[in-house]
Design an enzyme around this catalytic site. Structure first.
Site, mmCIF file in Angstrom:
data_model
loop_
_atom_site.group_PDB
_atom_site.id
_atom_site.type_symbol
_atom_site.label_atom_id
_atom_site.label_comp_id
_atom_site.label_asym_id
_atom_site.label_seq_id
_atom_site.Cartn_x
_atom_site.Cartn_y
_atom_site.Cartn_z
ATOM 1 C CE LYS A 14 -2.150 -1.127 3.849
ATOM 2 N NZ LYS A 14 -1.466 -2.409 4.134
ATOM 3 N NE ARG A 89 -3.988 -1.405 10.041
ATOM 4 C CZ ARG A 89 -3.026 -0.809 9.346
ATOM 5 N NH1 ARG A 89 -3.100 0.452 9.041
ATOM 6 N NH2 ARG A 89 -1.991 -1.496 8.954
ATOM 7 N NE ARG A 128 7.083 -2.452 6.357
ATOM 8 C CZ ARG A 128 5.753 -2.424 6.375
ATOM 9 N NH1 ARG A 128 5.084 -1.860 5.382
ATOM 10 N NH2 ARG A 128 5.102 -2.974 7.358
ATOM 11 N NE ARG A 161 6.426 0.002 10.378
ATOM 12 C CZ ARG A 161 5.282 -0.050 9.692
ATOM 13 N NH1 ARG A 161 5.199 0.511 8.504
ATOM 14 N NH2 ARG A 161 4.230 -0.665 10.197
ATOM 15 N NE ARG A 172 2.165 -4.504 11.649
ATOM 16 C CZ ARG A 172 3.098 -4.136 10.781
ATOM 17 N NH1 ARG A 172 4.340 -4.539 10.940
ATOM 18 N NH2 ARG A 172 2.783 -3.361 9.779
HETATM 19 P P1 ADP Z 1 1.401 -1.400 7.330
HETATM 20 O O1 ADP Z 1 1.924 -0.341 6.372
HETATM 21 O O2 ADP Z 1 2.351 -2.508 7.488
HETATM 22 O O3 ADP Z 1 0.032 -1.859 6.962
HETATM 23 P P2 ADP Z 1 0.874 0.802 9.084
HETATM 24 O O4 ADP Z 1 2.068 1.673 9.027
HETATM 25 O O5 ADP Z 1 -0.284 1.198 8.252
HETATM 26 O O6 ADP Z 1 1.311 -0.680 8.746
HETATM 27 O O7 ADP Z 1 0.366 0.661 10.595
HETATM 28 C C1 ADP Z 1 1.257 0.392 11.651
HETATM 29 C C2 ADP Z 1 0.482 0.302 12.949
HETATM 30 O O8 ADP Z 1 -0.145 1.568 13.223
HETATM 31 C C3 ADP Z 1 -0.654 -0.703 12.973
HETATM 32 O O9 ADP Z 1 -0.193 -1.996 13.284
HETATM 33 C C4 ADP Z 1 -1.544 -0.129 14.089
HETATM 34 O O10 ADP Z 1 -1.012 -0.392 15.370
HETATM 35 C C5 ADP Z 1 -1.416 1.369 13.835
HETATM 36 N N1 ADP Z 1 -2.471 1.841 12.901
HETATM 37 C C6 ADP Z 1 -2.289 2.336 11.645
HETATM 38 N N2 ADP Z 1 -3.468 2.652 11.085
HETATM 39 C C7 ADP Z 1 -4.424 2.350 12.008
HETATM 40 C C8 ADP Z 1 -5.853 2.416 12.024
HETATM 41 N N3 ADP Z 1 -6.550 2.864 10.963
HETATM 42 N N4 ADP Z 1 -6.482 2.009 13.147
HETATM 43 C C9 ADP Z 1 -5.819 1.559 14.219
HETATM 44 N N5 ADP Z 1 -4.490 1.445 14.257
HETATM 45 C C10 ADP Z 1 -3.782 1.829 13.166
HETATM 46 P P1 ADP Z 2 2.142 -1.848 3.254
HETATM 47 O O1 ADP Z 2 2.141 -0.336 3.246
HETATM 48 O O2 ADP Z 2 0.931 -2.434 2.580
HETATM 49 O O3 ADP Z 2 2.371 -2.432 4.600
HETATM 50 P P2 ADP Z 2 4.715 -1.578 1.861
HETATM 51 O O4 ADP Z 2 4.399 -0.707 0.699
HETATM 52 O O5 ADP Z 2 5.455 -0.972 2.986
HETATM 53 O O6 ADP Z 2 3.369 -2.332 2.359
HETATM 54 O O7 ADP Z 2 5.524 -2.845 1.306
HETATM 55 C C1 ADP Z 2 5.976 -3.862 2.199
HETATM 56 C C2 ADP Z 2 7.373 -4.334 1.776
HETATM 57 O O8 ADP Z 2 7.283 -5.005 0.513
HETATM 58 C C3 ADP Z 2 8.375 -3.195 1.596
HETATM 59 O O9 ADP Z 2 9.638 -3.639 2.030
HETATM 60 C C4 ADP Z 2 8.372 -2.943 0.085
HETATM 61 O O10 ADP Z 2 9.625 -2.444 -0.367
HETATM 62 C C5 ADP Z 2 8.099 -4.343 -0.469
HETATM 63 N N1 ADP Z 2 7.312 -4.313 -1.718
HETATM 64 C C6 ADP Z 2 6.327 -3.454 -2.060
HETATM 65 N N2 ADP Z 2 5.828 -3.733 -3.283
HETATM 66 C C7 ADP Z 2 6.501 -4.833 -3.724
HETATM 67 C C8 ADP Z 2 6.451 -5.628 -4.926
HETATM 68 N N3 ADP Z 2 5.586 -5.348 -5.919
HETATM 69 N N4 ADP Z 2 7.284 -6.687 -5.017
HETATM 70 C C9 ADP Z 2 8.153 -6.978 -4.018
HETATM 71 N N5 ADP Z 2 8.262 -6.273 -2.866
HETATM 72 C C10 ADP Z 2 7.452 -5.210 -2.724
#
Ligand code: ADP
Ligand code: ADP
Ligand code: ZN
Length: 215
Positions: A14, A89, A128, A161, A172
């Protein structure tokens, strides 16, 4: 007026896809995780509260999260729409958002649901790496940072992270399955949901997203 949701399990890409998509839609990218991490770096009360949940792989409580989103949506640049990444979420957050937008005479425009099989998710999340300054994300294998371990975009240090360690990642994924995934069924009844295959290169996935939204 575009209110678009980027959905998908943690690690589905995302954040990686959001900047180009927000640019093309000409709306700001609103990532609740990024906003919580900014508070954390700045040492605010909200940052401390959020950390206690984030470190355990749990969702920050809905009331706190929705308040944060309400104030972000009140900023001038959000008037024409936003691209949400990581919000809503939970089902209560989803219905809060629908009500909040309705109160302003607006509605959700579209949902992009990135699909990545479970067996790839763990590797994406544990590999990541994230810039401590600008939040840019990298991956040890598929998208490494500069050779000296710094951010290609801003030059700051790139680290893992705290919540991308395997023990937290598992919690998660449980939170996603229990609280976030059920939103999709609710959304499908009211908004176009575009399921996009998230496996492939970053630019292939981007092409699929733009194609699904006819951009
Ligand atoms: P990822 O990119 O791996 O999906 P995020 O950076 O979006 O993770 O979120 C990291 C953490 O921040 C989540 O595990 C949660 O603890 C918190 N968080 C983010 N967005 C929300 C939300 N909409 N509601 C509740 N907690 C959230
Ligand atoms: P989210 O925000 O949904 O948690 P991220 O965009 O942070 O996900 O991506 C999670 C991990 O996967 C990061 O380390 C990113 O560099 C890697 N990644 C993202 N898109 C791809 C892809 N198309 N193929 C392989 N790795 C990817
Ligand atoms: Zn950076």
């Amino acid at each position: 007026m575009m209110f678009v949701l980027l959905f998908g399990p943690p690690g589905s890409g995302k954040g990686t896809q959001a900047s180009a998509l927000a640019g093309r839609l000409a709306v700001p990218h609103v990532a609740t995780g990024d906003i919580f991490r900014k508070h954390l770096r700045e040492g605010t009360d909200l940052g401390r509260l959020a950390r206690s949940y984030m470190d355990k792989g749990q969702l920050v409580p809905d009331l706190v999260t929705c308040d944060l989103v309400a104030s972000r949506l009140g900023e001038a640049d959000a008037a024409g729409g936003v691209l949400f990444d990581g919000f809503p979420r939970s089902v209560p957050q989803l219905y809060w958002l629908i009500g909040h937008l309705a109160g302003k005479g607006r509605a959700l425009s579209a949902v992009v649901n990135l699909r990545v099989p479970d067996e790839l998710i763990l590797g994406r999340m544990t590999g990541r790496r994230t810039c401590t300054n600008c939040g840019a994300t990298y991956h040890v294998v598929s998208a490494p940072p500069a050779a000296d371990g710094t951010c290609t975009r801003c030059g700051s240090a790139v680290t893992q992270r705290r919540d991308d360690q395997e023990e937290v990642v598992r919690d998660r994924l449980v939170a996603y399955a229990d609280q976030t995934f059920p939103c999709l069924a609710q959304l499908r009844d009211r908004t176009p949901v575009h399921d996009v295959d998230g496996v492939g290169s970053i630019s292939e996935v981007q092409g699929r997203i733009f194609g699904a939204l006819a951009l």
